[in-house]
Design a protein around this motif. Structure first.
Motif, PDB file in Angstrom:
ATOM      1  N   GLU A 139     123.619  55.719   7.313  1.00 37.05           N
ATOM      2  CA  GLU A 139     124.414  55.806   6.087  1.00 37.05           C
ATOM      3  C   GLU A 139     125.148  54.494   5.819  1.00 37.05           C
ATOM      4  O   GLU A 139     125.437  54.159   4.678  1.00 37.05           O
ATOM      5  N   LEU A 140     125.467  53.756   6.889  1.00 36.12           N
ATOM      6  CA  LEU A 140     126.162  52.478   6.752  1.00 36.12           C
ATOM      7  C   LEU A 140     125.204  51.315   6.511  1.00 36.12           C
ATOM      8  O   LEU A 140     125.639  50.184   6.314  1.00 36.12           O
ATOM      9  N   GLY A 141     123.900  51.598   6.560  1.00 38.27           N
ATOM     10  CA  GLY A 141     122.910  50.547   6.320  1.00 38.27           C
ATOM     11  C   GLY A 141     122.668  49.641   7.516  1.00 38.27           C
ATOM     12  O   GLY A 141     122.200  48.515   7.353  1.00 38.27           O
ATOM     13  N   ILE A 142     122.970  50.124   8.712  1.00 38.76           N
ATOM     14  CA  ILE A 142     122.740  49.329   9.921  1.00 38.76           C
ATOM     15  C   ILE A 142     121.278  49.501  10.335  1.00 38.76           C
ATOM     16  O   ILE A 142     120.822  50.623  10.543  1.00 38.76           O
ATOM     17  N   PRO A 143     120.532  48.403  10.474  1.00 34.26           N
ATOM     18  CA  PRO A 143     119.107  48.494  10.819  1.00 34.26           C
ATOM     19  C   PRO A 143     118.879  49.035  12.240  1.00 34.26           C
ATOM     20  O   PRO A 143     119.718  48.883  13.132  1.00 34.26           O
ATOM     21  N   GLU A 144     117.711  49.645  12.438  1.00 35.71           N
ATOM     22  CA  GLU A 144     117.326  50.174  13.761  1.00 35.71           C
ATOM     23  C   GLU A 144     117.365  49.071  14.817  1.00 35.71           C
ATOM     24  O   GLU A 144     117.765  49.307  15.951  1.00 35.71           O
ATOM     25  N   SER A 145     116.955  47.859  14.443  1.00 34.33           N
ATOM     26  CA  SER A 145     116.910  46.761  15.410  1.00 34.33           C
ATOM     27  C   SER A 145     118.290  46.454  15.983  1.00 34.33           C
ATOM     28  O   SER A 145     118.420  46.105  17.157  1.00 34.33           O
ATOM     29  N   VAL A 146     119.323  46.602  15.186  1.00 32.03           N
ATOM     30  CA  VAL A 146     120.687  46.370  15.664  1.00 32.03           C
ATOM     31  C   VAL A 146     121.095  47.496  16.609  1.00 32.03           C
ATOM     32  O   VAL A 146     121.714  47.256  17.655  1.00 32.03           O
ATOM     33  N   MET A 147     120.731  48.706  16.272  1.00 28.06           N
ATOM     34  CA  MET A 147     121.079  49.840  17.129  1.00 28.06           C
ATOM     35  C   MET A 147     120.356  49.748  18.474  1.00 28.06           C
ATOM     36  O   MET A 147     120.904  50.146  19.500  1.00 28.06           O
ATOM     37  N   GLU A 148     119.134  49.210  18.480  1.00 31.82           N
ATOM     38  CA  GLU A 148     118.385  49.055  19.728  1.00 31.82           C
ATOM     39  C   GLU A 148     119.094  48.084  20.677  1.00 31.82           C
ATOM     40  O   GLU A 148     118.987  48.218  21.894  1.00 31.82           O
ATOM     41  N   LEU A 149     119.855  47.146  20.126  1.00 35.76           N
ATOM     42  CA  LEU A 149     120.605  46.210  20.964  1.00 35.76           C
ATOM     43  C   LEU A 149     121.641  46.942  21.816  1.00 35.76           C
ATOM     44  O   LEU A 149     121.986  46.501  22.905  1.00 35.76           O
ATOM     45  N   SER A 150     122.137  48.057  21.334  1.00 32.39           N
ATOM     46  CA  SER A 150     123.150  48.804  22.081  1.00 32.39           C
ATOM     47  C   SER A 150     122.579  49.445  23.343  1.00 32.39           C
ATOM     48  O   SER A 150     123.325  49.883  24.213  1.00 32.39           O
ATOM     49  N   GLU A 151     121.267  49.491  23.446  1.00 33.80           N
ATOM     50  CA  GLU A 151     120.626  50.090  24.610  1.00 33.80           C
ATOM     51  C   GLU A 151     120.380  49.073  25.718  1.00 33.80           C
ATOM     52  O   GLU A 151     119.936  49.447  26.813  1.00 33.80           O
TER      53      GLU A 151
END
Length: 131
Positions: A110-122
């Motif tokens: 909903e905030l427009g954060i790409p999947e690639s950025v979220m993968e960095l959290s892993e």
């Protein structure tokens, strides 16, 4: 309307802030734009009553604000949201901006954060720098 009515409306509509300023309608900031919630401009007596309600909801003494001219505090309305309040004087009248702090964490999509950025959290090792 009472302050709790304005707060409920702001939360229901997804507003980020509620503005209480004498000489203007009570307004909310929605998608970066101001939207009037009251049909007409509010007088200083009304802004003072709304601000006193905020202090009552926060169980906070208003004396410091009336003496110094500004104050910052927060309060929670169970089942609604948390609110951060900045009170100040504008053109000799009491005024306030109330920030809505939702209980829910928004979904990253909903905030427009790409999947690639979220993968960095892993990542388990190393240092990730985002600039």
């Amino acid at each position: 309307m009472e302050l709790t009515d304005y707060l409920k409306q702001a939360v229901a509509e997804g507003a980020s802030d509620l503005f209480i300023v004498a000489g203007a309608p009570v307004s909310e900031k929605l998608d970066g734009h101001l939207k009037a919630l009251s049909g007409e401009r509010v007088f200083p007596e009304v802004t003072e009553a709304l601000i006193r309600d905020a202090y009552r909801l926060a169980d906070r003494d208003i004396t410091g604000y009336l003496t110094s001219g500004d104050d910052d505090f927060s309060f929670t309305q169970t089942g609604l949201a948390r609110f951060r309040v900045n009170t100040y004087r504008q053109r000799g009248s009491l005024a306030a901006v109330i920030r809505v702090v939702s209980f829910d964490i928004p979904d990253y999509r909903e905030l427009g954060i790409p999947e690639s950025v979220m993968e960095l959290s892993e990542e388990a090792h190393g240092l990730v720098i985002v600039s």
